[in-house]
Design an enzyme around this catalytic site. Structure first.
Site, short mmCIF file in Angstrom:
data_model
loop_
_atom_site.label_atom_id
_atom_site.label_comp_id
_atom_site.label_asym_id
_atom_site.label_seq_id
_atom_site.Cartn_x
_atom_site.Cartn_y
_atom_site.Cartn_z
N LYS A 123 0.88 -1.20 0.04
CA LYS A 123 -0.12 -0.06 -0.03
C LYS A 123 0.90 1.16 -0.04
O LYS A 123 1.86 1.29 0.61
CB LYS A 123 -0.95 -0.20 1.13
N SER A 133 -9.69 1.55 2.64
CA SER A 133 -8.98 2.36 1.69
C SER A 133 -7.79 1.46 0.96
O SER A 133 -7.06 1.86 0.04
CB SER A 133 -8.29 3.49 2.49
N SER A 180 -9.64 -0.77 6.71
CA SER A 180 -9.29 -0.80 5.39
C SER A 180 -8.70 -1.90 5.01
O SER A 180 -8.16 -1.82 3.91
CB SER A 180 -8.18 0.60 5.59
N1 GLN Z 1 -13.13 3.72 6.15
C1 GLN Z 1 -12.80 4.22 7.43
C2 GLN Z 1 -12.35 5.69 7.29
O1 GLN Z 1 -12.60 6.30 6.26
C3 GLN Z 1 -11.46 3.31 7.59
C4 GLN Z 1 -10.24 3.77 6.92
C5 GLN Z 1 -9.08 3.10 7.29
O2 GLN Z 1 -9.04 2.03 7.94
N2 GLN Z 1 -8.10 3.33 6.77
O3 GLN Z 1 -11.73 6.29 8.09
#
Ligand code: GLN
Length: 439
Positions: free
Chosen positions: A28, A103, A127
């Site tokens: 990532k 994400s 994410s």
């Molecule tokens: N969807 C969650 C957010 O937007 C989690 C994001 C993540 O785990 N980086 O904060």
């Protein structure tokens, strides 16, 4: 290719190779890779080349893994669809008109289409698990402190952990073996001995007690997904486990608490991007103009929204009302889980309350998007571990289920996940879209 050649040559010479010799891993793009761009999928860092490796990369490379690429993500890991990336969305390999989840959407899609054997993501509120579920691969959010965050570009550091995304549970355990270790460079890293996680994958779950949190199987979740989760629980029962309903009464406050804490931490972490020390630099000679113009152009709208809301929640007069209150709710949620784990060994729930949806469907409605995180964020608030595994298909779209464990119970949740996987065939199904280079 150079690394692969070196490993081949060493193999021919009979040298002992690392545990991941020749394994292609995608990473990532919020995890620092020395001399390789690390952009966080943001215009702000579009040209950032880190001068050092994150600990996780170091550990992978030391075991002779091959880092084959950096993967797309929501900007600064803020999102659940990978649509907030400055470079455009990652499509879902099962249906390219739909989101890949986020994400870490690029990491999950890369594994699903076999561009990499395994990938690394980060999970602040789901994410790793969300895209794993949407792309039908395995994704683990390790216990807070188990994997070093050194070199992970911070979004909300009290919540996030780096975790593996793989095609099956065995690979997930293998990767965790390598990345789970104490690191003096991360003050929140714990020092505990762990066994070889792959050794626990023996298929034995006789006597296991499964708790089913009723709040996560309730209204608001697609009924077909609830059915798929129950089917999985019945299968585990056939394999020797027992189950019972449990309750996490404060979970209804998990989303507001998560978003307040995550945004507050983000507003503080992202203050460093001023365009002067590094980050996108706007034209101008007056410092404050360069700063505000650079941040307006450098950050996308979701990141700006979170910085503004987080700054508000931390401001004088509102701190107690919002941030402090969210921290108190976090403790209540932690207590709920502790109570549930007194009666049960693991908890099982859907990973996502809905199927992968269309690209563009929710991105203009941030609140609707935040609601999709309902099943994942509480695990980050309590600091434990959870693994998402494929548990079926509805209208040819993947469904994921998560097995949640108390802190440092990775061995157990992986064992349950593996037992389930070995008695089902969902993980063997391949998406319609496959990588042209490989096929
Ligand atoms: N969807 C969650 C957010 O937007 C989690 C994001 C993540 O785990 N980086 O904060």
């Amino acid at each position: 290719m150079e690394t692969a050649k070196r490993i081949d040559a060493e193999k021919r010479k009979g040298k002992t190779l690392g545990r991941l010799a020749g394994v292609c891993v995608a990473v990532k793009d919020n995890i620092c890779t020395k001399n390789v761009k690390t952009t966080c999928s943001s215009r702000m860092l579009a040209n950032f080349v880190p001068p050092y490796n994150s600990t996780v990369i170091e550990r992978l490379v030391n075991e002779d893994a091959i880092i084959v690429g950096k993967t797309n993500m929501d900007e600064f890991a803020m999102g659940s669809t990978t649509e907030s990336s400055y470079f455009g969305p990652t499509k879902n390999p099962w249906d390219v008109s739909r989101v890949s989840g986020g994400s870490s959407g690029g990491s999950a899609a890369a594994v699903a289409v076999e561009e990499a054997i395994a990938a690394i993501g980060s999970d602040t509120g789901g994410s790793v698990r969300c895209p794993a579920s949407f792309c039908s691969v395995v994704g683990l959010k390790p216990t807070y402190g188990l994997v070093s965050r050194y070199g992970l570009i911070a979004f909300a550091n009290s919540l996030e952990q780096i975790g593996p995304i793989t095609r099956d549970v065995y690979d997930c355990a293998l990767l965790l073996n390598v990345i789970a270790a104490n690191d003096p460079r991360d003050s929140t890293s714990v020092s505990i001995d762990h066994d070889d996680y792959t050794e626990q994958l023996d298929g034995i779950i006789k006597g296991l007690k499964i708790g089913v949190p009723k709040e996560l199987m309730a209204e608001g979740t697609d009924e077909r997904i609830v059915k798929a989760a129950w089917k999985a629980i019945y299968l585990l029962e056939e394999l020797g486990a027992s189950f019972g309903e449990t309750s996490l009464p404060n979970i209804e406050y998990a989303l507001p608490a998560y978003y307040l804490i995550a945004m507050s931490e983000a507003s503080s972490n992202l203050a460093r991007y001023d365009g002067i020390r590094y980050g996108y630099r706007a034209e101008g000679t007056i410092w404050s103009d360069v700063f505000s113009k650079g941040r307006k152009i450098g950050f996308g709208s979701e990141v700006r929204r979170r910085i503004i809301l987080g700054t508000y929640a931390l401001s004088e007069g509102y701190y107690d009302e919002y941030y402090m209150k969210a921290l108190k709710v976090r403790t209540l949620i932690k207590n709920d889980f502790e109570r549930a784990f007194e009666a049960f060994d693991v908890l099982i729930a859907p990973t996502m309350p809905l199927l992968p949806f269309k690209i563009g469907e929710k991105i203009t409605d941030p609140l609707a998007l935040y609601l999709t995180d309902i099943d994942t964020v509480s695990v980050n608030l309590m600091g434990g571990c959870a693994v998402s595994v494929p548990c079926g298909f509805i209208e040819d779209l993947p469904v994921g289920m998560q097995i949640i464990g108390k802190p440092f119970d990775e061995e157990l949740i992986l064992r349950v996940a593996h037992a389930f996987e070995q008695n089902t065939s969902h993980h063997q199904r391949k998406p319609k879209f496959t990588n042209k280079i490989n096929s």
